[in-house]
Design a protein around this motif. Structure first.
Motif, PDB file in Angstrom:
ATOM      1  N   LEU A   9       0.855  -1.196   0.000  1.00 58.47           N
ATOM      2  CA  LEU A   9       0.000   0.000   0.000  1.00 58.47           C
ATOM      3  C   LEU A   9       0.885   1.238   0.000  1.00 58.47           C
ATOM      4  O   LEU A   9       1.892   1.283   0.729  1.00 58.47           O
ATOM      5  N   GLY A  10       0.488   2.229  -0.781  1.00 52.73           N
ATOM      6  CA  GLY A  10       1.378   3.383  -0.947  1.00 52.73           C
ATOM      7  C   GLY A  10       0.825   4.697  -0.441  1.00 52.73           C
ATOM      8  O   GLY A  10       1.175   5.746  -0.967  1.00 52.73           O
ATOM      9  N   SER A  11      -0.014   4.636   0.577  1.00 53.19           N
ATOM     10  CA  SER A  11      -0.549   5.887   1.135  1.00 53.19           C
ATOM     11  C   SER A  11      -0.444   5.827   2.654  1.00 53.19           C
ATOM     12  O   SER A  11      -0.749   4.801   3.256  1.00 53.19           O
ATOM     13  N   VAL A  12      -0.027   6.934   3.244  1.00 54.70           N
ATOM     14  CA  VAL A  12       0.130   6.962   4.709  1.00 54.70           C
ATOM     15  C   VAL A  12      -0.730   8.061   5.346  1.00 54.70           C
ATOM     16  O   VAL A  12      -0.598   8.328   6.539  1.00 54.70           O
ATOM     17  N   ASP A  40       2.132  -2.187   4.929  1.00 51.91           N
ATOM     18  CA  ASP A  40       1.565  -0.867   5.225  1.00 51.91           C
ATOM     19  C   ASP A  40       2.674   0.035   5.765  1.00 51.91           C
ATOM     20  O   ASP A  40       3.105  -0.134   6.912  1.00 51.91           O
ATOM     21  N   PRO A  41       3.143   0.980   4.941  1.00 47.42           N
ATOM     22  CA  PRO A  41       4.275   1.807   5.379  1.00 47.42           C
ATOM     23  C   PRO A  41       3.962   2.632   6.625  1.00 47.42           C
ATOM     24  O   PRO A  41       4.879   2.975   7.378  1.00 47.42           O
ATOM     25  N   ALA A  42       2.672   2.912   6.866  1.00 51.53           N
ATOM     26  CA  ALA A  42       2.319   3.668   8.080  1.00 51.53           C
ATOM     27  C   ALA A  42       2.473   2.767   9.303  1.00 51.53           C
ATOM     28  O   ALA A  42       3.082   3.164  10.312  1.00 51.53           O
ATOM     29  N   PRO A  47      10.870   4.546   7.396  1.00 49.01           N
ATOM     30  CA  PRO A  47      11.500   5.869   7.345  1.00 49.01           C
ATOM     31  C   PRO A  47      11.625   6.368   5.907  1.00 49.01           C
ATOM     32  O   PRO A  47      11.573   5.586   4.954  1.00 49.01           O
ATOM     33  N   LEU A  48      11.817   7.688   5.770  1.00 47.84           N
ATOM     34  CA  LEU A  48      12.205   8.204   4.460  1.00 47.84           C
ATOM     35  C   LEU A  48      13.534   7.569   4.111  1.00 47.84           C
ATOM     36  O   LEU A  48      14.376   7.354   4.994  1.00 47.84           O
ATOM     37  N   LEU A  49      13.720   7.289   2.839  1.00 54.38           N
ATOM     38  CA  LEU A  49      14.909   6.541   2.434  1.00 54.38           C
ATOM     39  C   LEU A  49      16.199   7.247   2.849  1.00 54.38           C
ATOM     40  O   LEU A  49      16.424   8.413   2.528  1.00 54.38           O
ATOM     41  N   ASP A  50      17.027   6.509   3.606  1.00 55.05           N
ATOM     42  CA  ASP A  50      18.399   6.937   3.883  1.00 55.05           C
ATOM     43  C   ASP A  50      19.274   5.923   3.155  1.00 55.05           C
ATOM     44  O   ASP A  50      19.655   6.139   2.004  1.00 55.05           O
ATOM     45  N   ARG A  51      19.513   4.781   3.795  1.00 53.75           N
ATOM     46  CA  ARG A  51      20.222   3.713   3.085  1.00 53.75           C
ATOM     47  C   ARG A  51      19.218   2.696   2.567  1.00 53.75           C
ATOM     48  O   ARG A  51      18.271   2.352   3.277  1.00 53.75           O
ATOM     49  N   MET A  52      19.458   2.198   1.357  1.00 50.47           N
ATOM     50  CA  MET A  52      18.666   1.074   0.865  1.00 50.47           C
ATOM     51  C   MET A  52      18.978  -0.142   1.732  1.00 50.47           C
ATOM     52  O   MET A  52      20.059  -0.223   2.343  1.00 50.47           O
ATOM     53  N   TYR A  53      18.074  -1.118   1.737  1.00 49.94           N
ATOM     54  CA  TYR A  53      18.283  -2.323   2.551  1.00 49.94           C
ATOM     55  C   TYR A  53      19.647  -2.946   2.276  1.00 49.94           C
ATOM     56  O   TYR A  53      20.379  -3.314   3.194  1.00 49.94           O
ATOM     57  N   THR A  54      20.002  -2.995   1.018  1.00 48.31           N
ATOM     58  CA  THR A  54      21.234  -3.677   0.613  1.00 48.31           C
ATOM     59  C   THR A  54      22.503  -2.960   1.099  1.00 48.31           C
ATOM     60  O   THR A  54      23.584  -3.545   1.127  1.00 48.31           O
ATOM     61  N   GLU A  55      22.351  -1.683   1.484  1.00 51.01           N
ATOM     62  CA  GLU A  55      23.519  -0.913   1.916  1.00 51.01           C
ATOM     63  C   GLU A  55      23.853  -1.120   3.398  1.00 51.01           C
ATOM     64  O   GLU A  55      24.886  -0.636   3.861  1.00 51.01           O
ATOM     65  N   TYR A  56      22.973  -1.791   4.116  1.00 56.96           N
ATOM     66  CA  TYR A  56      23.269  -2.092   5.527  1.00 56.96           C
ATOM     67  C   TYR A  56      24.077  -3.379   5.617  1.00 56.96           C
ATOM     68  O   TYR A  56      23.875  -4.303   4.815  1.00 56.96           O
ATOM     69  N   PRO A  57      24.974  -3.485   6.618  1.00 60.41           N
ATOM     70  CA  PRO A  57      25.607  -4.781   6.848  1.00 60.41           C
ATOM     71  C   PRO A  57      24.524  -5.829   7.136  1.00 60.41           C
ATOM     72  O   PRO A  57      23.473  -5.500   7.692  1.00 60.41           O
ATOM     73  N   ARG A  58      24.795  -7.058   6.750  1.00 63.81           N
ATOM     74  CA  ARG A  58      23.792  -8.129   6.888  1.00 63.81           C
ATOM     75  C   ARG A  58      23.207  -8.184   8.305  1.00 63.81           C
ATOM     76  O   ARG A  58      23.958  -8.215   9.279  1.00 63.81           O
ATOM     77  N   GLY A  59      21.891  -8.158   8.402  1.00 65.59           N
ATOM     78  CA  GLY A  59      21.214  -8.290   9.699  1.00 65.59           C
ATOM     79  C   GLY A  59      21.170  -7.012  10.514  1.00 65.59           C
ATOM     80  O   GLY A  59      20.667  -7.012  11.634  1.00 65.59           O
ATOM     81  N   GLU A  60      21.699  -5.912   9.975  1.00 63.06           N
ATOM     82  CA  GLU A  60      21.761  -4.675  10.768  1.00 63.06           C
ATOM     83  C   GLU A  60      20.845  -3.562  10.248  1.00 63.06           C
ATOM     84  O   GLU A  60      20.909  -2.423  10.714  1.00 63.06           O
ATOM     85  N   ALA A  61      19.990  -3.887   9.312  1.00 64.52           N
ATOM     86  CA  ALA A  61      19.032  -2.875   8.821  1.00 64.52           C
ATOM     87  C   ALA A  61      17.950  -2.669   9.881  1.00 64.52           C
ATOM     88  O   ALA A  61      17.734  -3.539  10.730  1.00 64.52           O
ATOM     89  N   LEU A  93       4.521   5.843  -1.727  1.00 64.52           N
ATOM     90  CA  LEU A  93       4.675   4.581  -2.460  1.00 64.52           C
ATOM     91  C   LEU A  93       6.084   4.478  -3.031  1.00 64.52           C
ATOM     92  O   LEU A  93       6.740   3.436  -2.906  1.00 64.52           O
ATOM     93  N   SER A  94       6.583   5.558  -3.667  1.00 67.89           N
ATOM     94  CA  SER A  94       7.964   5.438  -4.184  1.00 67.89           C
ATOM     95  C   SER A  94       8.926   5.204  -3.034  1.00 67.89           C
ATOM     96  O   SER A  94       9.874   4.429  -3.167  1.00 67.89           O
ATOM     97  N   ASN A  95       8.681   5.852  -1.904  1.00 70.19           N
ATOM     98  CA  ASN A  95       9.578   5.648  -0.761  1.00 70.19           C
ATOM     99  C   ASN A  95       9.548   4.190  -0.293  1.00 70.19           C
ATOM    100  O   ASN A  95      10.592   3.576  -0.052  1.00 70.19           O
ATOM    101  N   THR A  96       8.344   3.635  -0.220  1.00 72.80           N
ATOM    102  CA  THR A  96       8.213   2.236   0.223  1.00 72.80           C
ATOM    103  C   THR A  96       8.953   1.304  -0.738  1.00 72.80           C
ATOM    104  O   THR A  96       9.678   0.401  -0.316  1.00 72.80           O
TER     105      THR A  96
END
Ligand SMILES: Cc1cc2nc3c(=O)[nH]c(=O)nc-3n(C[C@H](O)[C@H](O)[C@H](O)COP(=O)(O)O)c2cc1C
Length: 192
Positions: A9-12, A40-42, A47-61, A93-96
């Motif tokens: 869902l892309g509305s908060v 449901d992003p709400a 959060p608003l995008l800071d790091r993409m999931y892939t940019e976190y060390p494994r298991g630390e997102a 939605l784009s943020n999600t």
């Protein structure tokens, strides 16, 4: 065959109507025996995008991203529920969607768009179609546009108009076909 199909869902907004469509589609997928968790992003307080999931060390997102990554890893398809804000994709939605990339690959998506008025959000859906292709989860040919969403669906996601369950059946038949085809092909390996 049972599928895992997150409904994104892309509305908060606190007065959002999109929850009606998302609840309706979760129900329709579950009635077919599929697993259809609501993203449901709400509720997730994404959060608003800071790091993409892939940019976190494994298991630390952040926990919400770890939860979604685990879910997307099991997914066979995605249903994306989009409003239309200023003829475009709602920013929530784009943020999600933007938090992930590889996690979507090799799976089909299906776009349900909606609006308060008569056009059903199709202008946003055309842009979303291009975005989903870029994310590696190209959308099936059919859309499920829901005009006048406040009338077409109750708050709990019950349809009040006959055309909607019929159109949804066809839409989900098509998604199921693509999801099963790509799942079979994924099992033989992917190019990367
Ligand atoms: C910022 C904003 C822009 C909107 N722009 C459009 C638009 O371009 N086309 C349209 O049909 N409806 C537009 N609407 C009306 C939406 O269709 C209606 O508010 C819908 O309920 C939005 O989805 P939501 O309630 O899940 O956030 C807009 C609404 C908002 C809040």
């Amino acid at each position: 065959m049972s599928l895992v199909c997150p409904v994104i869902l892309g509305s908060v907004r606190s007065d959002r109507q999109g929850l009606r469509a998302a609840r309706f589609l979760v129900g329709a997928l579950e009635a077919r025996g599929h697993e259809a968790p609501l993203v449901d992003p709400a509720a997730l307080k994404l959060p608003l995008l800071d790091r993409m999931y892939t940019e976190y060390p494994r298991g630390e997102a952040p926990e919400a991203l770890e939860t979604l990554a685990a879910l997307y890893g099991r997914a066979d398809a995605f249903v994306v529920v989009s409003a239309e804000y200023n003829h475009s994709i709602p920013p929530a939605l784009s943020n999600t969607l933007d938090h992930f990339l590889e996690e979507y690959f090799w799976r089909p998506s299906a776009i349900c768009c909606y609006s308060a008025g008569q056009y059903g959000g199709v202008r946003a859906a055309m842009q979303l179609r291009a975005m989903m292709a870029e994310l590696g989860a190209p959308s099936i040919p059919s859309l499920l546009p829901i005009p006048r969403i406040g009338k077409a669906l109750s708050e709990g996601g019950e349809p009040t108009e006959d055309w909607l369950p019929k159109a949804t059946n066809r839409f989900l038949d098509e998604l199921t076909w693509y999801a099963e085809a790509l799942r079979a092909q994924r099992r033989t390996g992917t190019p990367y």
